[in-house]
Design an enzyme around this catalytic site. Structure first.
Site, PDB file in Angstrom:
ATOM      1  N   HIS A 108       0.902  -1.174   0.420  1.00 44.15           N
ATOM      2  CA  HIS A 108       0.345   0.380  -0.100  1.00 44.15           C
ATOM      3  C   HIS A 108       0.935   0.977  -0.141  1.00 44.15           C
ATOM      4  O   HIS A 108       1.613   1.136   0.606  1.00 44.15           O
ATOM      5  CB  HIS A 108      -1.225   0.156   1.359  1.00 44.15           C
ATOM      6  CG  HIS A 108      -2.201  -1.166   1.637  1.00 44.15           C
ATOM      7  ND1 HIS A 108      -0.836  -1.833   2.704  1.00 44.15           N
ATOM      8  CD2 HIS A 108      -2.949  -1.359   1.301  1.00 44.15           C
ATOM      9  CE1 HIS A 108      -2.550  -3.062   2.003  1.00 44.15           C
ATOM     10  NE2 HIS A 108      -3.739  -2.238   1.455  1.00 44.15           N
ATOM     11  N   ASP A 111       2.489   2.032   3.257  1.00 44.03           N
ATOM     12  CA  ASP A 111       3.360   1.220   3.397  1.00 44.03           C
ATOM     13  C   ASP A 111       5.343   1.543   4.031  1.00 44.03           C
ATOM     14  O   ASP A 111       5.807   1.231   4.166  1.00 44.03           O
ATOM     15  CB  ASP A 111       3.523  -0.190   3.521  1.00 44.03           C
ATOM     16  CG  ASP A 111       2.001  -0.615   3.304  1.00 44.03           C
ATOM     17  OD1 ASP A 111       1.436  -0.881   4.635  1.00 44.03           O
ATOM     18  OD2 ASP A 111       1.729  -1.944   2.593  1.00 44.03           O
ATOM     19  N   GLU A 239     -10.451  -7.515  -5.175  1.00 43.18           N
ATOM     20  CA  GLU A 239     -10.146  -8.025  -4.242  1.00 43.18           C
ATOM     21  C   GLU A 239     -11.567  -8.116  -2.826  1.00 43.18           C
ATOM     22  O   GLU A 239     -11.852  -7.343  -2.165  1.00 43.18           O
ATOM     23  CB  GLU A 239      -9.623  -7.783  -2.819  1.00 43.18           C
ATOM     24  CG  GLU A 239      -8.940  -8.269  -1.632  1.00 43.18           C
ATOM     25  CD  GLU A 239      -7.498  -8.678  -1.165  1.00 43.18           C
ATOM     26  OE1 GLU A 239      -6.314  -8.355  -1.485  1.00 43.18           O
ATOM     27  OE2 GLU A 239      -7.518  -8.796   0.670  1.00 43.18           O
ATOM     28  N   GLU A 275      -8.309 -14.036  -1.670  1.00 42.67           N
ATOM     29  CA  GLU A 275      -7.970 -14.806  -0.048  1.00 42.67           C
ATOM     30  C   GLU A 275      -8.358 -15.300   0.890  1.00 42.67           C
ATOM     31  O   GLU A 275      -9.859 -15.410   0.766  1.00 42.67           O
ATOM     32  CB  GLU A 275      -7.386 -12.918   0.903  1.00 42.67           C
ATOM     33  CG  GLU A 275      -7.664 -12.750   1.861  1.00 42.67           C
ATOM     34  CD  GLU A 275      -6.730 -11.843   2.183  1.00 42.67           C
ATOM     35  OE1 GLU A 275      -6.257 -10.992   1.430  1.00 42.67           O
ATOM     36  OE2 GLU A 275      -6.579 -11.473   3.694  1.00 42.67           O
ATOM     37  N   ASP A 303      -4.170 -13.896  -2.350  1.00 41.20           N
ATOM     38  CA  ASP A 303      -3.765 -13.341  -1.283  1.00 41.20           C
ATOM     39  C   ASP A 303      -3.485 -15.137  -0.058  1.00 41.20           C
ATOM     40  O   ASP A 303      -4.785 -15.274  -0.072  1.00 41.20           O
ATOM     41  CB  ASP A 303      -4.765 -12.174  -0.503  1.00 41.20           C
ATOM     42  CG  ASP A 303      -4.428 -10.988  -0.531  1.00 41.20           C
ATOM     43  OD1 ASP A 303      -3.733 -10.956  -1.700  1.00 41.20           O
ATOM     44  OD2 ASP A 303      -4.794 -10.007  -0.503  1.00 41.20           O
ATOM     45  N   ASP A 346      -0.684 -12.689   2.376  1.00 42.09           N
ATOM     46  CA  ASP A 346      -1.119 -11.322   2.827  1.00 42.09           C
ATOM     47  C   ASP A 346      -1.325 -12.630   4.037  1.00 42.09           C
ATOM     48  O   ASP A 346      -2.633 -11.808   4.679  1.00 42.09           O
ATOM     49  CB  ASP A 346      -2.699 -11.284   2.536  1.00 42.09           C
ATOM     50  CG  ASP A 346      -2.955  -9.602   2.984  1.00 42.09           C
ATOM     51  OD1 ASP A 346      -2.315  -9.578   3.857  1.00 42.09           O
ATOM     52  OD2 ASP A 346      -5.027  -9.302   2.181  1.00 42.09           O
TER      53      ASP A 346
END
Ligand code: XLS
Ligand code: NI
Ligand code: NI
Length: 443
Positions: A108, A111, A239, A275, A303, A346
């Site tokens: 991100h 981050d 997502e 995910e 993810d 993730d």
């Protein structure tokens, strides 16, 4: 092989590059299954799996939870200047990623470097870190699987970003997406992700759901048009997640998102990033979500993590469930792989996993479990009756009246007459236990 790169300081001292040593090794800092050059079904493991490290869990998160302070104190967080601190973090990140021999990473915007409330200052900071990342990528061979913007942590996004009832907030979200896209493009990012944790509602009493979803679609189109104009050729991923942090999220699951993309004309540019723990929160298996995406031609990326049988939230543990992943890899192999994406961890180490080596054990376990699942799934497809059993179940549609039905040649009366003529059908076993045993036999 990725080249190990460290900065001025080595952050993970005493740990070298993690290598494949095979099943006979006792070394906990080695791969037992992940042999990047091994060829499975015509491609190397590296090409199949395209593993990525998630910057946020591995280099930003500190083990804090709603009940307690940080437990994992990062030695790369010491400098007072934000960009200098971000460069130290990036040195640590690339040291870890290269020692793990991970070909990709994901981030991100926030981050990479801490953000302020000043858009121009944030753009300056991100640009400085992107320049540095370009050098790190060139020196190591590590690539960017995807970038994204965090449109859920800042308090301005408490009512959503693209779906916020206040247009002023939406514009701030757009500003962030613009510079995250610029960063992703500058770094040769192969994809770009939208995860909408706050794109949903807490209460329907104050929500115009239809209008919010139209805004989300318009926002996605606008972002996509900008990126394409800048020459971005990669895929956009949505997502899905049903809830958390919002009570109800618009990108609920694969089926919901597929329909949304179709309704708003986004199918050409967008696919799904599935995910594991989001699937289970939606009341589905991971396999179900992958299969829905694959059937819609939208299986883009995943993810990787796992949930917890007893907890009802996104615990983001590292994947270690060989049965679940073998079944997942069956779907991926039968779908001819992921479209543009890879396997992004993730996942986070637990609050009490405080040794620097713990991050290595976590990724080694995840990579080995996926590698083993890939090998196993390929063997099941090549050597067992798995495919045959499934095909046979539908054999009545392969000829005669069943085939006519598939071809639209049987009307309702013709179906009725067929039933009358043939009488009561015999029971045909679904053979679930046999299939389950096949999976376990090849594991
Ligand atoms: C949170 C999501 C998030 C996305 C990226 O549950 O998984 O980490 O992957 O914004
Ligand atoms: Ni995720
Ligand atoms: Ni998640």
């Amino acid at each position: 092989m990725i080249t190990v790169t460290t900065g001025e300081k080595e952050f993970f001292k005493g740990i070298g590059q993690i290598k494949f040593e095979g099943l006979s090794t006792d070394n906990p800092l080695a791969f037992r299954w992940y042999d990047e050059n091994r060829v499975i079904a015509g491609k190397t493991m590296k090409e199949h799996l395209r593993f990525a490290c998630a910057y946020w869990h591995s280099f930003v998160a500190t083990g804090g939870d709603p009940f307690g302070e940080a437990t994992i104190i990062h030695p790369w967080n010491e400098k007072s200047d934000a960009v200098a601190r971000a460069k130290d973090k990036m040195d640590a990140a690339f040291e870890f990623i290269t020692k793990m021999n991970l070909p990709y990473y994901c981030f991100h915007d926030v981050d990479l470097v801490d953000y302020t409330n000043d858009i121009k200052e944030n753009e300056r900071r991100l640009q400085a870190v992107v320049d540095y990342a370009q050098q790190k990528q060139a020196a190591s061979g590590v690539k960017l699987l995807w970038g994204t913007a965090n449109l859920f942590s800042h308090r301005r996004y408490m009512n959503g970003a693209a779906t916020n009832p206040d247009f002023h907030v939406l514009a701030h979200g757009a500003a962030q997406v613009k510079s995250a896209l610029d960063a992703t493009i500058a770094l040769g990012g192969e994809n770009y992700v939208f995860w909408g944790g706050r794109e949903g509602y807490m209460s329907l009493l104050n929500t115009n759901m239809k209008r919010e979803q139209e805004h989300l679609a318009k926002f996605l189109h606008t972002a996509k048009d900008y990126a394409r104009k800048q020459g971005f050729k990669g895929t956009f991923f949505i997502e899905p997640k049903p809830c958390e942090p919002s009570k109800h999220q618009y990108d609920y699951d694969s089926a919901t998102v597929s329909n949304f993309l179709r309704q708003y004309g986004l199918l050409e540019d967008f696919k799904l990033n599935i995910e594991v723990n989001h699937a289970t929160l939606a009341g589905h298996t991971f396999q179900h979500e992958l299969q829905v995406a694959a059937d819609a031609g939208l299986l883009g990326s995943m993810d990787a993590n796992r949930g917890d049988y007893q907890n009802g939230w996104d615990t983001d543990q590292f994947p270690n469930n060989i049965n679940e992943l073998t079944e997942a890899m069956l779907i991926v192999l039968e779908a001819n792989g992921l479209q543009g994406g890879g396997i992004n961890f993730d996942a986070k180490i637990r609050r009490n996993s405080t040794d620097p080596a713990d991050l290595f054990y976590a990724h080694i376990g995840g990579m080995d479990t996926f590698a083993r699942a890939l090998i196993t799934a390929d063997q099941i497809l090549q050597q067992s009756d798995y495919k045959k059993i499934r095909t046979k179940r539908y054999a009545s549609f392969d000829q005669g009246a069943g085939q006519d039905f598939e071809n639209g040649l049987m009307d309702l009366e013709a179906l009725r007459n067929y039933a009358v003529e043939k009488g009561e059908p015999e029971s045909i076993s679904g053979q679930q236990e046999l299939l389950e045993n096949i999976i376990n036999r090849f594991i």
